[in-house]
Scaffold this active site. Sequence first.
Site, mmCIF file in Angstrom:
data_model
loop_
_atom_site.group_PDB
_atom_site.id
_atom_site.type_symbol
_atom_site.label_atom_id
_atom_site.label_comp_id
_atom_site.label_asym_id
_atom_site.label_seq_id
_atom_site.Cartn_x
_atom_site.Cartn_y
_atom_site.Cartn_z
ATOM 1 N N HIS A 88 0.866 -1.201 0.000
ATOM 2 C CA HIS A 88 0.000 0.000 0.000
ATOM 3 C C HIS A 88 0.897 1.245 0.000
ATOM 4 O O HIS A 88 1.947 1.261 0.648
ATOM 5 C CB HIS A 88 -0.905 -0.009 1.235
ATOM 6 C CG HIS A 88 -2.022 0.991 1.114
ATOM 7 N ND1 HIS A 88 -1.820 2.336 1.303
ATOM 8 C CD2 HIS A 88 -3.319 0.842 0.768
ATOM 9 C CE1 HIS A 88 -2.975 2.975 1.097
ATOM 10 N NE2 HIS A 88 -3.894 2.083 0.770
ATOM 11 N N GLU A 158 -4.001 2.155 -7.270
ATOM 12 C CA GLU A 158 -4.340 3.241 -6.344
ATOM 13 C C GLU A 158 -3.418 4.433 -6.595
ATOM 14 O O GLU A 158 -2.328 4.516 -5.995
ATOM 15 C CB GLU A 158 -4.161 2.772 -4.892
ATOM 16 C CG GLU A 158 -5.065 1.621 -4.498
ATOM 17 C CD GLU A 158 -5.423 1.645 -3.007
ATOM 18 O OE1 GLU A 158 -6.565 1.355 -2.696
ATOM 19 O OE2 GLU A 158 -4.562 1.974 -2.179
#
Length: 246
Positions: A88, A158
Amino acid sequence: MSKLIIANWKMNMSANAAMNFVTKISKSKNQIVIASPYTFLKRLKNQLPGFVKLASQDVSIYEGGSKTGEISAQMLKEAGCSYCIVGHSERRIFKHETDEEINTKILNLLKFKITPILCIGENIKQKKMGQTNKVLVGQLEGALKGIKKIGNFVIAYEPVWAISTFQTGKIKKSASLDNIKKAHIFIKNWLKKRFKSQSNKIKVLYGGTVTPQNSPEIFKLKVVDGALVGAASLKASSFNAIIKFN
Ligand code: 13P
């Protein structure tokens, strides 16, 4: 086609709030996953309705032993995790995680048949310099190094500039449908080249301020297999509004 919709709770929720949330999840024809903090993974697993799977938000690069504070893939398996987020952008930024470490984490997860959710995406500077595709390729190559058999696998696109956490004080902004479509096509083409027919099983999700307002349009894009949702996954009402898509 049903979508894979993953709630990333990040460092939010208490055990009680999480258990309460679970009682409110609406039934959905989509595949639903909750990525919870470590401390109530097991409790959550026991309470989740059958159609909701459990994910961890990270895993150690180590397999076990004297590594104080670390959590291994084996422990996550034992806690009932079917999925685990890796790479992430928040960890890449705050914890300086490298593609090499992310690759090791993926290999650890695959050993225990936990499906990795690999996050990739460019930051605003890279976007402005037209480096999006180059960044995506670098992150994919690094994270997937040495992997020949991919099996079940999830990639979450993302873009860092569209993640609400990084927009503190500013109006929240998601990527445009055109941005999302282009990036997803690019990622899918790269996966097809690298993994041939195996790539058909890899899901590519979008993450970056997915909300009840923009999710129907995003999900209508055929190249988008689902979403990784941050802030809007913290309230059952907004998460239910997203997962009701059909
Ligand atoms: P937001 O949905 O809050 O932008 O977070 C996206 C994200 O980081 C999911 O992993």
